[in-house]
Scaffold this motif. Structure first.
Motif, PDB file in Angstrom:
ATOM      1  N   GLU A 142       0.806  -1.219   0.000  1.00 19.80           N
ATOM      2  CA  GLU A 142       0.000   0.000   0.000  1.00 19.80           C
ATOM      3  C   GLU A 142       0.838   1.267   0.000  1.00 19.80           C
ATOM      4  O   GLU A 142       0.354   2.331  -0.366  1.00 19.80           O
ATOM      5  CB  GLU A 142      -0.933   0.008   1.218  1.00 19.80           C
ATOM      6  CG  GLU A 142      -1.981  -1.092   1.190  1.00 19.80           C
ATOM      7  CD  GLU A 142      -2.870  -1.045   2.412  1.00 19.80           C
ATOM      8  OE1 GLU A 142      -2.329  -0.965   3.535  1.00 19.80           O
ATOM      9  OE2 GLU A 142      -4.098  -1.070   2.256  1.00 19.80           O
ATOM     10  N   ALA A 143       2.078   1.164   0.441  1.00 20.60           N
ATOM     11  CA  ALA A 143       2.981   2.321   0.459  1.00 20.60           C
ATOM     12  C   ALA A 143       4.143   2.010  -0.470  1.00 20.60           C
ATOM     13  O   ALA A 143       5.133   1.398  -0.066  1.00 20.60           O
ATOM     14  CB  ALA A 143       3.473   2.595   1.873  1.00 20.60           C
ATOM     15  N   SER A 162       0.665   6.403  -3.317  1.00 23.89           N
ATOM     16  CA  SER A 162       0.943   6.681  -1.907  1.00 23.89           C
ATOM     17  C   SER A 162       0.689   8.133  -1.516  1.00 23.89           C
ATOM     18  O   SER A 162       0.514   8.433  -0.337  1.00 23.89           O
ATOM     19  CB  SER A 162       2.389   6.305  -1.563  1.00 23.89           C
ATOM     20  OG  SER A 162       3.306   7.042  -2.341  1.00 23.89           O
ATOM     21  N   ASN A 222      -4.278   7.359  -2.334  1.00 20.37           N
ATOM     22  CA  ASN A 222      -4.602   6.951  -0.965  1.00 20.37           C
ATOM     23  C   ASN A 222      -5.221   8.096  -0.172  1.00 20.37           C
ATOM     24  O   ASN A 222      -6.117   7.893   0.651  1.00 20.37           O
ATOM     25  CB  ASN A 222      -3.350   6.438  -0.250  1.00 20.37           C
ATOM     26  CG  ASN A 222      -2.911   5.074  -0.758  1.00 20.37           C
ATOM     27  OD1 ASN A 222      -3.631   4.428  -1.514  1.00 20.37           O
ATOM     28  ND2 ASN A 222      -1.730   4.634  -0.356  1.00 20.37           N
ATOM     29  N   ASP A 255       2.385   8.277   8.257  1.00 19.00           N
ATOM     30  CA  ASP A 255       2.410   6.945   7.661  1.00 19.00           C
ATOM     31  C   ASP A 255       2.700   7.088   6.166  1.00 19.00           C
ATOM     32  O   ASP A 255       1.977   7.797   5.456  1.00 19.00           O
ATOM     33  CB  ASP A 255       1.049   6.280   7.872  1.00 19.00           C
ATOM     34  CG  ASP A 255       1.003   4.835   7.395  1.00 19.00           C
ATOM     35  OD1 ASP A 255       1.864   4.436   6.581  1.00 19.00           O
ATOM     36  OD2 ASP A 255       0.083   4.109   7.817  1.00 19.00           O
ATOM     37  N   LYS A 268       1.999   5.378   3.796  1.00 22.63           N
ATOM     38  CA  LYS A 268       0.827   5.026   2.998  1.00 22.63           C
ATOM     39  C   LYS A 268      -0.006   6.261   2.691  1.00 22.63           C
ATOM     40  O   LYS A 268      -0.668   6.342   1.649  1.00 22.63           O
ATOM     41  CB  LYS A 268      -0.020   4.000   3.761  1.00 22.63           C
ATOM     42  CG  LYS A 268      -1.336   3.639   3.091  1.00 22.63           C
ATOM     43  CD  LYS A 268      -2.138   2.683   3.958  1.00 22.63           C
ATOM     44  CE  LYS A 268      -3.516   2.412   3.369  1.00 22.63           C
ATOM     45  NZ  LYS A 268      -4.320   1.500   4.227  1.00 22.63           N
ATOM     46  N   TYR A 269       0.035   7.227   3.605  1.00 20.20           N
ATOM     47  CA  TYR A 269      -0.718   8.474   3.433  1.00 20.20           C
ATOM     48  C   TYR A 269       0.250   9.659   3.428  1.00 20.20           C
ATOM     49  O   TYR A 269       0.107  10.607   4.202  1.00 20.20           O
ATOM     50  CB  TYR A 269      -1.746   8.635   4.550  1.00 20.20           C
ATOM     51  CG  TYR A 269      -2.811   7.570   4.556  1.00 20.20           C
ATOM     52  CD1 TYR A 269      -3.732   7.477   3.515  1.00 20.20           C
ATOM     53  CD2 TYR A 269      -2.888   6.643   5.589  1.00 20.20           C
ATOM     54  CE1 TYR A 269      -4.713   6.491   3.510  1.00 20.20           C
ATOM     55  CE2 TYR A 269      -3.869   5.659   5.594  1.00 20.20           C
ATOM     56  CZ  TYR A 269      -4.776   5.589   4.552  1.00 20.20           C
ATOM     57  OH  TYR A 269      -5.739   4.616   4.552  1.00 20.20           O
TER      58      TYR A 269
END
Length: 367
Positions: free
Chosen positions: A124-125, A132, A136, A260, A262-263
């Motif tokens: 996801e990242a 990313s 996301n 994070d 991912k975000y």
């Protein structure tokens, strides 16, 4: 500027920053330039030496997209602590001439091209920023493609209007560029903003990842990959008074934060409350905002989550229109923000942006 190396951009912007400030080169205590993915040299020191300022050291900093803001924060901190009195800070980026790095694959004699990672990649990242950073974030905050396309189109409209009105004239230092045929031209107007952009054209573009259901990130609502350099000359208040200098503005606060990966886009949001607290101000005290459009999802989400009036954000365009020369963008944003505040008679401004690897940075300036 595809054939103009970063070293030339760095030397040009350093020379002009010192000249416009009206400061003798020998008074400069340090040069701090952000650079990203440029091979591990030191563009700041190169530029100082190229100008004959051999007594002036140079520092390379890397916080990817937020590097220019970090360079300014580092300079302000050094001055505020009393260690330095005059520092030129900014960033330089050349996508066109960036070096191709290679490494030896561990356990083999094979070499491969490689971009050193800033964080451990996961499903996801990833190193694909459209996922990313852009996608996301859009999913997390429930943003539609229509919202992001509308923001991006308005960014182009604002940038074109600013160019036509001469808004950037005081910010830009023209660069003489030698073409492959040997001819020399003066480059003085940003070439990335599009006059023919429209919502219909934006809507017609295919998503960057059609294999992902409902993927809404496209070339239209993403930033451009550009070459540029930007710099600001910072001094102590005592030095400015001694030299009879009239400051354009004052750096009130600065900061960086991790999120994070991912975000990663969240870095451009959560860094804002951080610097507002450090400056002792609230959202309502801010007259103008620069929130980098690495992807349109970042400023759209920031306005939605923090309650920022989007009419005060990126009023002259940003990454989607002006482009995003990674290490230079932060200093460019602060320059535009400072001049924008001066045109309206003063006030407080905030420049904020996310940065590769799950980071963010912001700076508060007062005019």
């Amino acid at each position: 500027m595809k054939d103009t190396p970063a070293e030339e951009l760095a030397t040009h912007i350093l020379s002009e920053a010192i000249r416009r400030a009206g400061i003798p080169g020998e008074s400069v205590d340090d040069v701090i330039f952000a650079e990203s993915l440029y091979g591990g040299g030191d563009l700041a020191r190169y530029a100082a030496a190229a100008m004959g300022l051999t007594q002036v050291p140079g520092q390379a900093v890397n916080r990817h997209c937020a590097g220019g803001l970090t360079a300014v924060g580092n300079a302000a901190g050094s001055i505020r602590s009393g260690m330095d009195r005059v520092v030129v800070a900014g960033g330089v980026h050349s996508f066109s001439t960036g070096p191709a790095l290679t490494w030896r694959v561990p356990g083999t004699d094979e070499t491969q091209r490689r971009i050193p990672p800033t964080f451990p990649y996961t499903a996801e990242a990833t190193d694909d920023t459209s996922v990313s950073v852009g996608w996301n974030l859009a999913v997390k905050y429930g943003l539609t493609r229509e919202q992001m396309d509308a923001w991006a189109v308005r960014s182009h409209e604002r940038a074109i209007a600013a160019i036509d009105a001469g808004v950037f004239d005081d910010e830009i230092t023209p660069l003489k560029v030698t073409r492959p045929d040997g001819s020399v031209v003066e480059f003085a107007i940003d070439e990335h903003p599009r006059r023919d952009t429209s919502l219909a054209k934006a809507a017609a573009l295919k998503p960057l990842h059609p294999e992902i259901d409902a993927f809404s990130i496209t070339a239209a609502n993403s930033s451009g990959m550009n070459d540029a350099a930007a710099a600001l000359t910072l001094t102590s208040s005592s030095y400015a008074a001694e030299q009879g200098l009239q400051p354009l503005g004052t750096i009130r606060a600065w900061g960086a934060i991790g999120v994070d990966p991912k975000y990663t886009g969240d870095g451009g949001i959560v860094s804002i409350p951080l610097v507002l607290k450090r400056a002792g101000i609230s959202l309502s005290d801010v007259a103008l905002w620069e929130i980098n459009e690495a992807f349109a999802s970042v400023p759209v989400a920031a306005c939605q989550e923090l309650g920022i009036d989007d009419g005060k954000v990126n009023i002259f365009g940003s990454g989607c229109s002006l482009g995003h020369p990674i290490a230079a963008s932060g200093a460019r944003m602060l320059t535009t923000l400072t001049h924008g505040l001066r045109r309206r008679g003063g006030g407080i401004g905030v420049a904020a942006m996310c940065a590769g690897g799950g980071q963010g940075g912001a700076v508060v300036v007062e005019v």
